[in-house]
Design an enzyme around this catalytic site. Sequence first.
Site, mmCIF file in Angstrom:
data_model
loop_
_atom_site.group_PDB
_atom_site.id
_atom_site.type_symbol
_atom_site.label_atom_id
_atom_site.label_comp_id
_atom_site.label_asym_id
_atom_site.label_seq_id
_atom_site.Cartn_x
_atom_site.Cartn_y
_atom_site.Cartn_z
ATOM 1 N N CYS A 69 0.795 -1.237 0.000
ATOM 2 C CA CYS A 69 0.000 0.000 0.000
ATOM 3 C C CYS A 69 0.820 1.275 0.000
ATOM 4 O O CYS A 69 0.468 2.236 -0.687
ATOM 5 C CB CYS A 69 -0.988 0.001 1.168
ATOM 6 S SG CYS A 69 -0.234 0.186 2.809
ATOM 7 N N HIS A 107 -2.290 1.196 7.155
ATOM 8 C CA HIS A 107 -2.662 1.138 5.740
ATOM 9 C C HIS A 107 -2.768 2.544 5.177
ATOM 10 O O HIS A 107 -3.324 3.448 5.809
ATOM 11 C CB HIS A 107 -4.000 0.410 5.569
ATOM 12 C CG HIS A 107 -4.445 0.322 4.139
ATOM 13 N ND1 HIS A 107 -3.700 -0.329 3.174
ATOM 14 C CD2 HIS A 107 -5.533 0.840 3.496
ATOM 15 C CE1 HIS A 107 -4.319 -0.226 2.011
ATOM 16 N NE2 HIS A 107 -5.416 0.487 2.175
ATOM 17 N N ASP A 122 -7.848 3.749 -3.498
ATOM 18 C CA ASP A 122 -6.956 2.836 -2.793
ATOM 19 C C ASP A 122 -6.616 1.691 -3.737
ATOM 20 O O ASP A 122 -7.468 0.865 -4.063
ATOM 21 C CB ASP A 122 -7.645 2.301 -1.529
ATOM 22 C CG ASP A 122 -6.771 1.346 -0.736
ATOM 23 O OD1 ASP A 122 -5.610 1.134 -1.126
ATOM 24 O OD2 ASP A 122 -7.256 0.804 0.275
#
Length: 271
Positions: A69, A107, A122
């Site tokens: 991420c 995250h 995302d």
Amino acid sequence: MAFDLNAYFARIHFSGNFAPDLHTLRQLHLLHTCAIPFENLDVLLGRRILLDDDSVFEKLVTAGRGGYCYEQNALLRRALLAIGYQVEDLAARVLIARPERVPARTHRLQLVTVGRERWLTDVGFGGKTLTAPLRFELNSEQTTPHGIYRLTRLDEDYLLSLREGGDWLPLYRFDLQPQYFADYEVANHYVATWPESHFRHHLMLCLHVHNGSTITLSNRQLTVGGEKHELADAAAVYQTLQSRLGLRLDSPKHGIDCETFAAAFNLISAR
């Protein structure tokens, strides 16, 4: 290596006109997740993961690798800024494993403003990641190419969930506190080096497919469109990284030879 928007477009197979609008944002979001695999190879190899724009671009674009991420959303963010979008950097607490206590923010995600609306973007949450931006509104079921998601409230936070059958699977919770580069550096170091981090104990890769399916690799288990296959050994896994997940492993700096990979892979397999 300096960011090159045209090279990024080539990496994700984007062509045509673009503008800081919703149509372009949707195209980029889907193409990115179908071209650049989510992967944690560098964590398993004990390599340092750098998050500055130049390092992320060199690894994910020039070298043909993937990332997790902090890298994936950093690359998308840089492209969006180059196009002219307004981007807000955020962080989330991962709930997919249903932890007993509220976990740390580990995250990375972002909000993108298009006109007068904000959209959740995302591209770095593995097999459950969004393949389309979500309108930032509550209690609305939103269909993407790879699933139905919704945003709700959880205490003072926002909760992102994915519909699985008749249930909603909680993915992560987040607030709108701005995140800075230093915040991501600290969290990145934590998840990459903490002995209990799942990134250090399992090989995890995912690549989405335009037809709505996914290709995932968890240790030796390859899943293609829901069909599972057990790979024979480290050599078979190494070949699959390239043939099915589309990774390039030949870069002088970011490449991985079969012997090096096998040593790391066999170590986690023996735990």
